[in-house]
Each structure stands twice: as structure tokens, then as C-alpha cells.
Write an enzyme that holds these catalytic residues in place. Structure first.
Site: not given
Ligand code: ZN
Ligand code: FE
Ligand code: FE
Length: 278
Positions: A37, A67, A70, A107, A142, A176, A179, A211, A224, A226, A256
Site C-alpha cells: 500500500r 522491489h 507493486y 512495474h 520489469e 520475469d 510475465h 525473476h 500473470d 506465478h 517469486e
Molecule cells: Zn507476476
Molecule cells: Fe514484479
Molecule cells: Fe516479477
């Protein structure tokens, strides 16, 4: 040497993350700079940093891959959301300088209907504000799966952002695996072709981290989600090809995957066993 690690909680500081990494035979890690957040980040403790840097040096750690939350969206259609992203990233980059020469991944953002070109402009504008000539951190864009209005679903979009940033010697890319596979780059059957394309469009010298995630969804699904290594649509053999590819040698590889620490330890073990380069 294979540089590999996973995402760790930063709540107990750097030294703790370093020690957790050693427990699972990792020599790098990722962490969120603050909760998703985007609340206040934990205060930097210089003693903790010094102790971590010593441990990292003694144990041949590679670069860390921090990172950004996100939820940041540098190309939101709301000005206050963009400003929030700008302030968080500026603060994160100031904090990153306590551990010089590391990597900070984010991102690129979602244009939420404004269009790709407008989104790319806004992302570049933010980077042109927060990047400073004396920074030692490399900021990584990314590669994204392309769900919703995500920017960064193609190498061309990332190239365009890089081209619009003045201090773009501070920019790199984090690939990634989930991704790019979801985005339609076939790293399973044509890894060389994908790397050639990356090289032609962005330049492989920009590729600074990986990633490593399997995908719950099929090729080109733009989803997306994982999956654990070897349990998704990408599969273990493709991951082994990636870690052993001569052009990807020495890059930090960050898991991840949906795991707790023991699951990560298992994946690191599997991948280290499959690593054939020296
Ligand atoms: Zn992802
Ligand atoms: Fe990411
Ligand atoms: Fe990632």
C-alpha cells in the site's frame, strides 16, 4: 556461480534477510521496500546495514533486487496517484543509497485507458524527475504480462521508455519468466530467439536481473499468476536452460514463486544442482 535467492520480508532488516538467505543457500534476495500500500518505510539502521554489507561480502552475495510496491502507478489517470508514486520512488531511491550499487525494480504501470503512448510519457516523466546523476542504484523496468492496460508487455514498450529518459544509463530491465511467457515470448521453445529479440530491441547489456517464476496459465495468456518452479506451463527444463544460458550468466535470479522459506530452499537446491556453468 549461480546467483540465486528469493523474496524475503524486510521487517527485521537487512542483516536478517542476509542470514535467512544463507540458511537456504541463497546469495542474493529481493524485498519490498515497504508494504504494497506504500506506507512509511522502516527507518534505516546504519548498524544493520554495516553488518549486512560485511556478511554479503564474506559470502559472495551478488547485487540485491529491491522491489517497489507493486501498487505504484506512475502512469495513473489520477494526478494524486501519480504524485504518490513519484514521492515513494524518490524516497526509495534515497534509501537505496545506504546500500550502494544495488538494483531497484518496479512495474512500469497501467495506463488505465489513456493509451500506451500517454502512459509511456508519464512513466518517462516520473523517471526524469527521480533519477539523479550521483545515484549508484540501477532502476529496473520489469517485463510485464500485459494484463489489463499494463505497460511493458513488449520489449518495444520498454525501449520507448528508456529512450525518453535522459539519465538512461541508470536504467536496466528485469526479465520475469512468467510475465514474458504470458506476454507471448516463447522462452520454452525458442529462448535464443527471445534473447536475440531482446538484444536487438533493448540490448542485452540492459538486462540486469531475472525473476524466475513458472506460470499457472498457458503461453500468451496475458494473465500473470506465478507457479512453483517446474509445476506450471513453462516447466523445469526451460528454467534450467535459462540459468545455464551463456548470455545470462551471473545475473541475479530471484524466485517469486508461491512458497515459504522451505519451498524456496528446495527450488534453490534443484536449480543449483542443474547449474552446469562455473
Ligand atoms: Zn507476476
Ligand atoms: Fe514484479
Ligand atoms: Fe516479477
Amino acid at each position: 556461480m549461480l546467483n540465486i535467492g528469493c523474496t524475503l520480508s524486510s521487517s527485521k532488516g537487512y542483516l536478517h534477510m542476509g542470514k535467512e538467505s544463507l540458511k537456504i543457500n541463497a546469495n542474493t534476495f529481493a524485498f519490498f521496500t515497504r508494504n504494497p500500500r506504500g506506507g512509511k518505510a522502516k527507518d534505516i539502521n546504519p548498524d544493520d546495514i554495516a553488518a549486512f554489507l560485511k556478511l554479503a561480502e564474506e559470502n559472495n552475495f551478488s547485487q540485491l533486487v529491491a522491489h517497489a510496491p507493486y501498487t505504484l502507478n506512475a502512469c495513473s489517470n489520477k494526478e494524486e496517484t501519480r504524485e504518490f508514486a513519484l514521492n515513494i520512488m524518490a524516497d526509495d531511491l534515497a534509501r537505496m543509497e545506504y546500500t550502494p550499487n544495488q538494483l531497484y525494480n518496479f512495474h512500469p504501470g497501467s495506463h488505465v485507458g489513456q493509451g500506451v503512448e500517454a502512459g509511456i510519457e508519464l512513466i518517462a516523466k516520473q523517471l526524469n524527475t527521480v533519477l539523479k546523476p550521483d545515484m549508484t542504484t540501477t532502476v529496473l523496468l520489469e517485463t510485464m504480462a500485459g494484463k489489463g492496460s499494463e505497460i511493458g508487455r513488449s520489449f518495444e514498450e520498454l525501449r520507448e521508455i528508456i529512450d525518453k529518459v535522459e539519465l538512461n544509463e541508470k536504467l536496466g530491465v528485469c526479465l520475469d519468466t512468467c510475465h514474458v511467457y504470458d506476454a507471448g515470448y516463447d522462452i520454452v521453445n525458442n529462448l535464443d530467439g527471445v534473447l536475440d529479440e531482446f538484444d536487438k530491441i533493448i540490448g542485452l547489456d540492459r538486462l540486469k536481473a531475472i525473476h524466475m517464476n513458472d506460470s499457472k496459465n498457458p503461453f500468451n495468456s496475458h494473465k500473470d499468476r506465478h507457479e512453483k518452479i517446474g509445476e506450471g506451463s513453462i516447466g523445469f527444463d526451460a528454467m534450467v536452460n535459462i540459468i545455464n544460458h551463456p548470455r545470462l550468466k551471473n545475473l541475479p535470479v530471484i524466485l517469486e514463486t508461491p512458497n515459504e522459506l522451505d519451498g524456496y530452499a528446495q527450488e534453490i537446491k534443484m536449480l543449483r544442482n542443474a547449474y552446469t556453468q562455473d
